[in-house]
Design a protein around this motif. Structure first.
Motif, PDB file in Angstrom:
ATOM      1  N   PRO A   1       0.837  -1.268  -0.191  1.00 37.66           N
ATOM      2  CA  PRO A   1      -0.021   0.067  -0.110  1.00 37.66           C
ATOM      3  C   PRO A   1       0.695   1.453  -0.044  1.00 37.66           C
ATOM      4  N   ASP A   2       2.228   1.136   0.174  1.00 40.22           N
ATOM      5  CA  ASP A   2       3.083   2.331   0.475  1.00 40.22           C
ATOM      6  C   ASP A   2       3.845   2.249  -1.017  1.00 40.22           C
ATOM      7  N   GLY A   3       4.641   3.391  -1.050  1.00 41.53           N
ATOM      8  CA  GLY A   3       5.710   3.502  -2.190  1.00 41.53           C
ATOM      9  C   GLY A   3       5.289   4.097  -3.426  1.00 41.53           C
ATOM     10  N   GLY A   4       4.113   4.632  -3.379  1.00 39.86           N
ATOM     11  CA  GLY A   4       3.567   5.139  -4.847  1.00 39.86           C
ATOM     12  C   GLY A   4       4.043   6.676  -4.699  1.00 39.86           C
TER      13      GLY A   4
ATOM     14  N   THR B   1       8.135  -3.513 -24.030  1.00 43.85           N
ATOM     15  CA  THR B   1       7.806  -3.202 -22.708  1.00 43.85           C
ATOM     16  C   THR B   1       6.153  -2.900 -22.725  1.00 43.85           C
ATOM     17  N   LEU B   2       5.574  -3.121 -21.303  1.00 46.84           N
ATOM     18  CA  LEU B   2       4.210  -2.898 -21.329  1.00 46.84           C
ATOM     19  C   LEU B   2       3.972  -2.303 -19.932  1.00 46.84           C
ATOM     20  N   HIS B   3       3.260  -1.093 -20.044  1.00 52.75           N
ATOM     21  CA  HIS B   3       2.751  -0.383 -18.718  1.00 52.75           C
ATOM     22  C   HIS B   3       1.549  -0.500 -18.382  1.00 52.75           C
ATOM     23  N   CYS B   4       1.230  -0.734 -17.305  1.00 53.25           N
ATOM     24  CA  CYS B   4      -0.166  -0.890 -16.810  1.00 53.25           C
ATOM     25  C   CYS B   4      -0.268  -0.153 -15.525  1.00 53.25           C
ATOM     26  N   ARG B   5      -1.394   0.275 -15.272  1.00 53.43           N
ATOM     27  CA  ARG B   5      -1.864   0.604 -14.125  1.00 53.43           C
ATOM     28  C   ARG B   5      -3.098  -0.182 -13.331  1.00 53.43           C
ATOM     29  N   LEU B   6      -2.718  -1.014 -12.670  1.00 53.38           N
ATOM     30  CA  LEU B   6      -3.578  -2.085 -11.937  1.00 53.38           C
ATOM     31  C   LEU B   6      -4.194  -1.771 -10.830  1.00 53.38           C
ATOM     32  N   PRO B   7      -5.517  -1.904 -10.660  1.00 48.42           N
ATOM     33  CA  PRO B   7      -6.268  -1.611  -9.509  1.00 48.42           C
ATOM     34  C   PRO B   7      -6.326  -2.562  -8.493  1.00 48.42           C
ATOM     35  N   GLY B   8      -6.770  -1.898  -7.236  1.00 46.91           N
ATOM     36  CA  GLY B   8      -6.847  -2.938  -6.152  1.00 46.91           C
ATOM     37  C   GLY B   8      -5.868  -2.819  -5.098  1.00 46.91           C
ATOM     38  N   ASP B   9      -5.949  -3.569  -4.042  1.00 45.65           N
ATOM     39  CA  ASP B   9      -4.877  -3.681  -2.929  1.00 45.65           C
ATOM     40  C   ASP B   9      -3.683  -4.489  -3.319  1.00 45.65           C
ATOM     41  N   ARG B  10      -2.598  -4.581  -2.438  1.00 45.27           N
ATOM     42  CA  ARG B  10      -1.551  -5.374  -3.020  1.00 45.27           C
ATOM     43  C   ARG B  10      -1.576  -6.683  -3.378  1.00 45.27           C
ATOM     44  N   GLU B  11      -2.313  -7.291  -3.036  1.00 40.54           N
ATOM     45  CA  GLU B  11      -2.726  -8.744  -3.380  1.00 40.54           C
ATOM     46  C   GLU B  11      -3.456  -8.692  -4.820  1.00 40.54           C
ATOM     47  N   ALA B  12      -4.538  -7.780  -5.177  1.00 42.95           N
ATOM     48  CA  ALA B  12      -4.934  -7.682  -6.273  1.00 42.95           C
ATOM     49  C   ALA B  12      -3.979  -7.101  -7.415  1.00 42.95           C
TER      50      ALA B  12
END
Length: 162
Positions: free
Chosen positions: A106-109, A131-142
């Motif tokens: 949850p930290d580091g962003g 390369t591929l860049h994504c912004r993935l939603p959700g908590d750490r596990e998600a």
């Protein structure tokens, strides 16, 4: 987890049919891609090895990612995952490689690289690294689970699979 297993099984069939072996280089997924691939019975026919390079030192020491590159672009960047994938290909003796580095939280962003920012690198023997860049939603596990799926799907797509 069945979605990731199905992707891993499909990728394994594709790699075996093509006579290829895969190597992984993982940061934010901590070996989850390699674990998912080796969950597939018979994976020793197409899985070569995996590198968990969580720290910047590990990226440099194990995959020969230049320290200057990490300092300039950061570990979570297209430049870094490309170097990770290429390093994994060289050090891992595979035919194809996938690399991942991201901010699972949850930290580091940061404003520039928020939590969920994940970069993927794909490399093959021909030297064609993408390369591929994504912004993935959700908590750490998600974020981590989604990153595994994106990585596996990315390799399948680049090998021409369905």
């Amino acid at each position: 987890m069945s979605g990731e297993f199905d992707l891993a099984r499909s990728l394994g069939r594709l790699l075996k049919a093509c006579g290829l072996r895969i190597t992984t280089a993982e940061s934010c997924t901590g070996g989850w891609i390699a674990k998912t691939l080796t969950d597939v019975p018979g994976s020793s026919a197409w899985f070569e090895r995996g590198f968990v390079t969580y720290s910047n030192d590990a990226k440099h020491d194990m995959l020969d990612v230049p320290v200057a590159l990490i300092e300039r672009y950061g570990a979570v960047s297209g430049e870094c995952v490309a170097a990770m994938a290429e390093g994994a290909l060289r050090a891992g003796h595979g035919d194809v490689a996938v690399a991942v580095s991201g901010i699972a939280g949850p930290d580091g962003g940061s404003a520039e690289k928020p939590v969920g920012t994940v970069w993927f690198g794909f490399s093959g023997e021909g030297g064609d690294t993408q390369t591929l860049h994504c912004r993935l939603p959700g908590d750490r596990e998600a974020v981590r689970r989604a990153a595994v799926s994106v990585a596996l799907r990315g390799v399948i797509d680049r090998l021409g699979g369905v």
